[in-house]
Write a protein that holds these residues in place. Structure first.
Motif, PDB file in Angstrom:
ATOM      1  N   THR A 132       0.852  -1.207   0.000  1.00 44.99           N
ATOM      2  CA  THR A 132       0.000   0.000   0.000  1.00 44.99           C
ATOM      3  C   THR A 132       0.880   1.246   0.000  1.00 44.99           C
ATOM      4  OG1 THR A 132      -1.526  -1.287   1.342  1.00 44.99           O
ATOM      5  CG2 THR A 132      -1.997   1.053   1.128  1.00 44.99           C
ATOM      6  N   ALA A 133       1.959   1.211   0.795  1.00 40.02           N
ATOM      7  CA  ALA A 133       2.861   2.372   0.843  1.00 40.02           C
ATOM      8  C   ALA A 133       3.399   2.666  -0.559  1.00 40.02           C
ATOM      9  CB  ALA A 133       4.016   2.097   1.819  1.00 40.02           C
ATOM     10  N   GLN A 134       3.798   1.611  -1.262  1.00 41.59           N
ATOM     11  CA  GLN A 134       4.340   1.804  -2.614  1.00 41.59           C
ATOM     12  C   GLN A 134       3.256   2.268  -3.575  1.00 41.59           C
ATOM     13  OE1 GLN A 134       7.668   1.756  -3.201  1.00 41.59           O
ATOM     14  NE2 GLN A 134       6.974   2.747  -5.084  1.00 41.59           N
ATOM     15  N   ALA A 135       2.040   1.684  -3.428  1.00 40.26           N
ATOM     16  CA  ALA A 135       0.933   2.095  -4.315  1.00 40.26           C
ATOM     17  C   ALA A 135       0.609   3.576  -4.097  1.00 40.26           C
ATOM     18  CB  ALA A 135      -0.301   1.222  -4.057  1.00 40.26           C
ATOM     19  N   ILE A 136       0.666   4.029  -2.845  1.00 38.72           N
ATOM     20  CA  ILE A 136       0.406   5.456  -2.564  1.00 38.72           C
ATOM     21  C   ILE A 136       1.515   6.307  -3.193  1.00 38.72           C
ATOM     22  CG2 ILE A 136       0.293   7.207  -0.727  1.00 38.72           C
ATOM     23  CD1 ILE A 136      -0.968   4.973   1.086  1.00 38.72           C
ATOM     24  N   ALA A 137       2.772   5.869  -2.995  1.00 42.16           N
ATOM     25  CA  ALA A 137       3.898   6.631  -3.559  1.00 42.16           C
ATOM     26  C   ALA A 137       3.772   6.710  -5.084  1.00 42.16           C
ATOM     27  CB  ALA A 137       5.223   5.977  -3.156  1.00 42.16           C
ATOM     28  N   ASP A 138       3.414   5.591  -5.721  1.00 41.97           N
ATOM     29  CA  ASP A 138       3.280   5.578  -7.182  1.00 41.97           C
ATOM     30  C   ASP A 138       2.137   6.485  -7.641  1.00 41.97           C
ATOM     31  OD1 ASP A 138       5.351   3.805  -7.212  1.00 41.97           O
ATOM     32  OD2 ASP A 138       4.115   2.012  -7.559  1.00 41.97           O
ATOM     33  N   ALA A 139       1.006   6.375  -6.925  1.00 42.11           N
ATOM     34  CA  ALA A 139      -0.163   7.181  -7.312  1.00 42.11           C
ATOM     35  C   ALA A 139       0.147   8.668  -7.174  1.00 42.11           C
ATOM     36  CB  ALA A 139      -1.367   6.801  -6.437  1.00 42.11           C
ATOM     37  N   VAL A 140       0.776   9.046  -6.067  1.00 46.26           N
ATOM     38  CA  VAL A 140       1.107  10.456  -5.842  1.00 46.26           C
ATOM     39  C   VAL A 140       2.076  10.935  -6.929  1.00 46.26           C
ATOM     40  CG1 VAL A 140       2.338  12.032  -4.265  1.00 46.26           C
ATOM     41  CG2 VAL A 140       0.591  10.476  -3.364  1.00 46.26           C
ATOM     42  N   ALA A 141       3.064  10.085  -7.252  1.00 51.09           N
ATOM     43  CA  ALA A 141       4.052  10.466  -8.275  1.00 51.09           C
ATOM     44  C   ALA A 141       3.386  10.655  -9.638  1.00 51.09           C
ATOM     45  CB  ALA A 141       5.139   9.405  -8.356  1.00 51.09           C
ATOM     46  N   ARG A 142       2.366   9.847  -9.908  1.00 49.63           N
ATOM     47  CA  ARG A 142       1.701   9.940 -11.222  1.00 49.63           C
ATOM     48  C   ARG A 142       0.781  11.166 -11.305  1.00 49.63           C
ATOM     49  NH1 ARG A 142       1.809   4.252 -11.643  1.00 49.63           N
ATOM     50  NH2 ARG A 142      -0.012   3.950 -10.313  1.00 49.63           N
ATOM     51  N   HIS A 143       0.167  11.537 -10.177  1.00 48.63           N
ATOM     52  CA  HIS A 143      -0.932  12.524 -10.268  1.00 48.63           C
ATOM     53  C   HIS A 143      -0.636  13.885  -9.652  1.00 48.63           C
ATOM     54  CE1 HIS A 143      -4.084   9.669 -11.672  1.00 48.63           C
ATOM     55  NE2 HIS A 143      -3.276   8.783 -11.102  1.00 48.63           N
ATOM     56  N   LEU A 144       0.347  13.966  -8.752  1.00 55.09           N
ATOM     57  CA  LEU A 144       0.483  15.219  -7.999  1.00 55.09           C
ATOM     58  C   LEU A 144       1.861  15.847  -8.210  1.00 55.09           C
ATOM     59  CD1 LEU A 144      -1.186  14.060  -4.641  1.00 55.09           C
ATOM     60  CD2 LEU A 144      -2.287  15.080  -6.633  1.00 55.09           C
ATOM     61  N   ASP A 145       1.908  17.154  -8.038  1.00 50.30           N
ATOM     62  CA  ASP A 145       3.163  17.890  -8.141  1.00 50.30           C
ATOM     63  C   ASP A 145       3.913  17.708  -6.822  1.00 50.30           C
ATOM     64  OD1 ASP A 145       5.160  19.762  -8.157  1.00 50.30           O
ATOM     65  OD2 ASP A 145       3.871  21.477  -8.630  1.00 50.30           O
ATOM     66  N   PRO A 146       5.153  17.172  -6.861  1.00 53.79           N
ATOM     67  CA  PRO A 146       5.871  16.935  -5.598  1.00 53.79           C
ATOM     68  C   PRO A 146       6.117  18.208  -4.798  1.00 53.79           C
ATOM     69  CG  PRO A 146       7.304  16.545  -7.489  1.00 53.79           C
ATOM     70  CD  PRO A 146       5.929  16.749  -8.037  1.00 53.79           C
ATOM     71  N   GLU A 147       6.057  19.345  -5.475  1.00 51.74           N
ATOM     72  CA  GLU A 147       6.209  20.604  -4.714  1.00 51.74           C
ATOM     73  C   GLU A 147       4.960  20.893  -3.886  1.00 51.74           C
ATOM     74  OE1 GLU A 147       7.589  24.015  -6.829  1.00 51.74           O
ATOM     75  OE2 GLU A 147       9.494  23.048  -7.304  1.00 51.74           O
ATOM     76  N   VAL A 148       3.890  20.147  -4.170  1.00 54.84           N
ATOM     77  CA  VAL A 148       2.660  20.330  -3.382  1.00 54.84           C
ATOM     78  C   VAL A 148       2.451  19.128  -2.460  1.00 54.84           C
ATOM     79  CG1 VAL A 148       0.158  20.693  -3.458  1.00 54.84           C
ATOM     80  CG2 VAL A 148       1.628  21.752  -5.191  1.00 54.84           C
ATOM     81  N   VAL A 149       2.521  17.905  -3.014  1.00 56.50           N
ATOM     82  CA  VAL A 149       2.396  16.701  -2.180  1.00 56.50           C
ATOM     83  C   VAL A 149       3.450  15.687  -2.624  1.00 56.50           C
ATOM     84  CG1 VAL A 149       0.909  14.805  -1.415  1.00 56.50           C
ATOM     85  CG2 VAL A 149      -0.111  17.022  -1.927  1.00 56.50           C
ATOM     86  N   GLY A 150       4.306  15.286  -1.718  1.00 57.08           N
ATOM     87  CA  GLY A 150       5.304  14.254  -1.994  1.00 57.08           C
ATOM     88  C   GLY A 150       5.132  13.092  -1.024  1.00 57.08           C
ATOM     89  N   VAL A 151       5.871  12.014  -1.287  1.00 55.00           N
ATOM     90  CA  VAL A 151       5.804  10.827  -0.418  1.00 55.00           C
ATOM     91  C   VAL A 151       7.222  10.360  -0.124  1.00 55.00           C
ATOM     92  CG1 VAL A 151       5.031   8.419  -0.215  1.00 55.00           C
ATOM     93  CG2 VAL A 151       3.613  10.060  -1.426  1.00 55.00           C
ATOM     94  N   VAL A 152       7.453   9.938   1.099  1.00 55.17           N
ATOM     95  CA  VAL A 152       8.700   9.246   1.404  1.00 55.17           C
ATOM     96  C   VAL A 152       8.317   7.941   2.095  1.00 55.17           C
ATOM     97  CG1 VAL A 152       9.011  10.629   3.509  1.00 55.17           C
ATOM     98  CG2 VAL A 152      10.914   9.345   2.637  1.00 55.17           C
ATOM     99  N   THR A 153       8.920   6.836   1.662  1.00 59.43           N
ATOM    100  CA  THR A 153       8.557   5.534   2.236  1.00 59.43           C
ATOM    101  C   THR A 153       9.701   5.002   3.101  1.00 59.43           C
ATOM    102  OG1 THR A 153       9.349   4.458   0.234  1.00 59.43           O
ATOM    103  CG2 THR A 153       6.985   4.880   0.362  1.00 59.43           C
ATOM    104  N   GLY A 154       9.344   4.116   4.022  1.00 59.56           N
ATOM    105  CA  GLY A 154      10.358   3.498   4.873  1.00 59.56           C
ATOM    106  C   GLY A 154       9.805   3.232   6.262  1.00 59.56           C
ATOM    107  N   GLY A 155      10.649   2.667   7.112  1.00 58.28           N
ATOM    108  CA  GLY A 155      10.217   2.235   8.439  1.00 58.28           C
ATOM    109  C   GLY A 155      10.519   3.239   9.531  1.00 58.28           C
ATOM    110  N   ALA A 156      10.764   2.666  10.736  1.00 57.64           N
ATOM    111  CA  ALA A 156      10.951   3.520  11.908  1.00 57.64           C
ATOM    112  C   ALA A 156      12.147   4.466  11.755  1.00 57.64           C
ATOM    113  CB  ALA A 156      11.131   2.646  13.150  1.00 57.64           C
ATOM    114  N   GLU A 157      13.231   3.975  11.101  1.00 55.21           N
ATOM    115  CA  GLU A 157      14.419   4.844  10.963  1.00 55.21           C
ATOM    116  C   GLU A 157      14.075   6.038  10.082  1.00 55.21           C
ATOM    117  OE1 GLU A 157      14.169   1.018  10.787  1.00 55.21           O
ATOM    118  OE2 GLU A 157      14.770   1.716   8.804  1.00 55.21           O
ATOM    119  N   VAL A 158      13.322   5.758   9.004  1.00 58.19           N
ATOM    120  CA  VAL A 158      12.915   6.857   8.120  1.00 58.19           C
ATOM    121  C   VAL A 158      11.976   7.794   8.890  1.00 58.19           C
ATOM    122  CG1 VAL A 158      11.606   7.423   6.023  1.00 58.19           C
ATOM    123  CG2 VAL A 158      13.248   5.548   5.989  1.00 58.19           C
ATOM    124  N   GLY A 159      11.081   7.188   9.699  1.00 55.92           N
ATOM    125  CA  GLY A 159      10.162   8.003  10.514  1.00 55.92           C
ATOM    126  C   GLY A 159      10.934   8.915  11.457  1.00 55.92           C
TER     127      GLY A 159
END
Ligand code: NAD
Length: 478
Positions: free
Chosen positions: A156-183
């Motif tokens: 789901t995390a990857q699907a959200i990242a892919d969907a956001v990358a396809r549809h939204l301007d990263p300067e408005v909405v971006g995604v970063v994926t990863g676990g607790a260290e990334v958090g």
């Protein structure tokens, strides 16, 4: 092209780009805010099948209809509500200046301005909703955002990242994926606001990290939400509604009933009703697509551990189904009722967050209130009954994030009303107007009158005795 940031590399560069864009863009009109929200709505509509498929896989068989209702429609509801109401929300409000400025023609107003770039950290249990529902208010308030989905639901995390990358301007909405260290790295960034949904323990870490940069936080946490079955309740109807609430997402909801207080003389009847109703809604468990599995083996053994621990401590355990409905090959489980376990058991200390419910018999409502108040403030509280005076007593003598009366979960799903915890269950709100306020800076603008009579009134330095007398005369109690 995949424009999302899939690791911490690039996170601070993306945040910097967003924050520079905030400064460059100036005022964010209602139209721009609506457009941005509409792009997210369009993304969800276009991508909902892949998002729902990813959630089904991540949970090991979560019904697509449930994901549509909970995550897709839940998110769309918040987004559409913000889109359709933000114009009224963001209109500046005029305020009356104090005397004598009010008589001299001074004016004041409160403007609602975007804070900038908001970091949003989500959970696995509602992996789309915990990102996009707050995003509705974040964008409605004119901000930009970077989302961090949970690693426990990686597809789901990857699907959200892919969907956001396809549809939204990263300067408005971006995604970063990863676990607790990334958090951890994420929450240490100089965002303009951090919106975190998750456990109380991680919430403390988020607040600590945010404090380093004085980043304001909204913490949507969990806890042990109590439900009170009053003597005045329609027992069967209340058990039905409780059963449905407990069955939702396999009990893996932040507002899932966790402790059920039952009049002692009705305990057996409540146990029978809960078991019968649960097995009526879910006739079988192991191969029933309507039963949402526990998300992974680690959480399954956590929940089974709580039940086993209570059993060893002498608690009676009842199950909606017999052992033939417990399989080693999947994580769907019947509803387990843990009856009056000793206080030191883990199930009495930790949030269950799964298909089990603690039943606590009581004789006097005052003892129930005292028991609730002996714990941290819960995220939700439920009262089932028709006794208005008793309900008033419960409402006035306890504190919880929100309340549903004669049902469970529902108040949390209202787009029109604030949702949030208090004390250990969190701070701040999202949903509706209060969510808009949460992510806005409320900026008071005072405009002075042209005429300044203070010199004539003897109010400027060097101060005379008359000035002190003038001040003294105003020290009154009325
Ligand atoms: P969690 O606290 O383990 O994780 C939440 C998020 O925090 C994840 O994205 C995770 O990667 C990240 N994270 C983990 N460690 C971190 C760290 N050290 N620093 C920064 N980020 C870190 O919670 P969970 O298991 O995903 O969700 C279950 C909890 O969330 C339950 O307590 C539940 O009640 C609560 N919850 C609350 C709400 C609400 O709206 N109040 C909604 C859903 C779930």
């Amino acid at each position: 092209m995949n424009r999302s940031v899939n690791s911490v590399d690039g996170l601070s560069a993306l945040l910097e780009r967003q924050q520079q864009a905030v400064v460059g863009a100036g005022t964010v009109s209602a139209e721009v805010r609506r457009e941005r929200i509409q792009q997210v709505i369009n993304m969800v509509v276009a991508e909902h099948k892949s998002l729902v498929a990813a959630m089904a896989e991540d949970f090991g068989g979560r019904a697509e209809s449930f994901s549509l209702m909970n995550d897709v429609l839940g998110s769309l509801g918040s987004l559409k509500h913000a889109r359709d109401h933000l114009e009224g929300w963001l209109a500046p409000q005029s305020r009356t200046p104090f005397a004598p400025y009010d008589q001299l023609g001074a004016q004041a107003q409160v403007m609602y301005q975007p804070k900038g770039s908001v970091g949003i950290i989500g959970t696995w249990n509602a992996p789309l909703f915990t990102l996009l529902s707050p995003l509705a208010c974040v964008l409605g308030a004119g901000n930009r955002a970077i989302l961090k989905p949970s690693e426990i639901t990686p597809r789901t995390a990857q699907a959200i990242a892919d969907a956001v990358a396809r549809h939204l301007d990263p300067e408005v909405v971006g995604v970063v994926t990863g676990g607790a260290e990334v958090g951890a790295v994420f929450s240490a960034q100089p965002f303009d606001h951090l919106m975190f949904t998750g456990s109380t323990e991680v919430g403390k870490k988020i607040m600590r990290a945010a404090a380093e940069n004085l980043v304001p936080v909204t913490l949507e946490l969990g806890g042990k939400s109590p439900a009170i079955l009053s003597r005045s309740a329609d027992l069967e109807e209340s058990c039905k509604r409780l059963t449905l609430a407990k069955g939702a997402n396999g009990g893996q909801l932040c507002v899932s009933p966790d402790l059920l207080y039952v009049p002692a003389d009705q305990l057996e009847s409540v146990i029978d009703n809960l078991k019968t109703l649960f097995s009526g809604f879910y006739p079988n468990i192991t191969d029933n697509p309507d039963v949402v599995p526990v998300v992974n083996e680690q959480h399954l053994s956590r929940i089974e551990g709580y039940i086993e621990d209570a059993r060893i401590a002498g608690a009676r355990i009842e199950s909606s189904h017999d052992d033939s409905q417990v399989s080693d090959v999947n994580r769907r489980r019947p509803l387990r009722l843990v009856i009056d376990p000793p206080k030191q058991c883990r199930i009495m200390q930790e949030e269950i967050f799964g298909p089990a419910l603690v039943l606590l018999p009581y004789d006097d409502i005052a003892d129930v209130i005292q028991d609730i108040n002996s714990r941290s403030n819960p995220l939700a509280l439920y009262y089932f009954g028709q006794d208005k005076a008793e309900l008033e007593q419960v409402l006035s003598q306890t504190l919880s994030g929100g309340v549903s009366v004669n049902d469970a979960l529902i108040h949390a799903a209202m787009h029109e009303a604030p949702f949030g915890g208090v004390g250990a269950s969190g701070m701040g709100h999202y949903h509706g107007y209060e969510g808009f306020l949460e992510f806005s800076h409320m900026r008071t603008v005072f405009t002075a009158p042209e005429y300044d009579p203070r010199g004539e009134w003897g109010m400027l330095p060097p101060y005379h005795d008359g000035f002190q007398a003038m001040m003294e005369a105003q020290v009154t109690a009325d």
